[in-house]
Design a protein around this motif. Structure first.
Motif: not given
Length: 410
Positions: A1-19
């Motif tokens: 939860m960040v600023n009242g919003q749930l963070v989709d960590y799976a989406a964050v993982f796939h959007a990470l720059p670099g391999m």
């Protein structure tokens, strides 16, 4: 939860720059981000559930390449040590998935980092790879193949030199570890009978690296039907910690013989520790067992509490006389002391924190595991009980901190 919003960590993982890829303890792909699949030329279906070196085998005709061996060694070090491992530049060519037998030259800079589970064991490896092949080619300029080859050869040579230096450092650490363990073994007393009472002692070094030799145990015969049992843990690891451990163990053993009780023994040890560089913040627990009065008198300097195991499987943590570790106070203050009665056939257990503590976990969870294991095996003899405790709490893979354990039947 960040600023009242749930963070989709799976989406964050796939959007990470670099391999970035995730591997399990068996080096099998669990997931890979979008840049990894794109730059490696493999779909997620070609990766997930497969062993890393089945997906990316080494180029067969290149006999002098070491990319697969070095990468495997790095990943296995992470599993064994639970610590991050940064590799030097490595050449690791990749086969074209659409043209079997055709290979593309690649230069990689990998970093492998552990993801720990609740028990402190490595459950996943974050395998991040920086692709720098294009950087090498860009430095050489278009059409300058001779310069490109020279630059690549220079980079590869520098990489090998760094790898050799790392290997030499690992050999030095391994040698120092062996010396430290030998010193530890020489300083700790051998298992022996304590009067007519049965006792078991164990020392288990940490897995990997030089994280050993800060823990000790000691058993001292006292006048009458009495003994003193103590365990301690020096902050730090390696040869320095082993030397400090030896000094403190000997000092406590001597103080125990003339002290009126465990608190006085720890007070004398605390005064002595002020003259020993590196002894500050050492934790110690010491107990005096008196079979005439059927009492265990104890005092602790910042150490996990000893446990009294009843014949009926009940456990009592001896935590009523706990004080800060050695050297934690600027001035001398008398230490607390408490006593508890016991019945014949009870068992006293002293240990160091490597037995119960895990990263990111509250100590009460580890104490609960210890109590459960003691209750399950309450009828076992000391030698068997010591083995059961190590098996239940450390498991087959050991731990990242060394462990000392004393089990004595009262």
């Amino acid at each position: 939860m960040v600023n009242g919003q749930l963070v989709d960590y799976a989406a964050v993982f796939h959007a990470l720059p670099g391999m970035v890829a995730l591997l399990d303890r068996n080096l099998v792909y669990v997931d890979a981000n979008d840049d990894f699949t794109r730059l490696a030329g493999r779909s997620r279906e070609q990766l997930i559930g497969r062993y890393i070196f089945d997906v990316f085998p080494e180029r067969p005709e290149e006999e002098d390449t070491t990319g697969m061996r070095e990468t495997r060694a790095s990943l296995l070090r992470v599993v064994a040590s639970g610590e991050r491992d940064t590799m030097a530049l490595v050449r690791y060519d990749i086969e074209d998935p659409g043209r079997p037998g055709h290979w593309h030259e690649h230069f990689w800079s990998p970093v492998n980092a552990p993801v720990l589970g609740p028990d402190g064991r490595v459950v996943l490896i974050v395998h991040r790879v920086e692709e720098i092949t294009q950087l090498i080619r860009a430095r050489s300029g278009p059409g300058d193949s001779e310069h490109s080859q020279v630059l690549e050869a220079e980079l590869y040579t520098r990489s090998r030199e760094l790898q050799d230096a790392n290997e030499g450092l690992r050999e030095t650490l391994d040698r120092d570890r062996r010396v430290a363990l030998a010193l530890q073994e020489a300083m700790l007393p051998s298992p022996r009978p304590v009067g007519h009472h049965r006792a078991a002692v164990r020392y288990r070094p940490a897995v990997g690296g030089l994280r050993v030799c800060g823990d000790w145990y000691d058993l001292v015969d006292l006048p009458g039907d009495r003994i003193a049992v103590a365990v301690g843990d020096v902050v730090g690891h390696g040869l320095t910690a082993a030397c400090i451990m030896g000094q403190l163990r000997s000092a406590l053993s001597a103080a125990t013989l003339v002290a009126g009780g465990p608190a006085q023994a720890l007070e004398a040890l605390g005064l002595y520790a002020r003259s020993v560089e590196g002894a500050e913040s050492t934790s110690v627990a010491t107990t005096f067992v008196d079979w005439h009065d059927h009492t265990v008198t104890y005092s602790s300097a910042g150490h996990p509490p000893p446990v009294l195991l009843g014949r009926d499987g009940t456990t009592t943590f001896l935590d009523k006389a706990t004080d800060p570790p050695l050297g934690a106070r600027p001035e001398h203050v008398p230490r607390p002391e408490a006593a508890v009665d016991f019945t014949d056939g009870s068992t006293l257990v002293l240990y160091t924190d490597g037995l119960i503590e895990r990263r990111g976990e509250d100590i009460d969870v580890g104490l609960g595991r210890l109590a459960d294991s003691l209750t399950r095996h309450s009828h076992a003899a000391p030698e068997r009980l010591a083995d059961f405790l190590l098996a239940d709490l450390l498991g087959r893979d050991g731990n990242t901190d060394d462990t000392a354990l004393v089990v004595i039947r009262l």
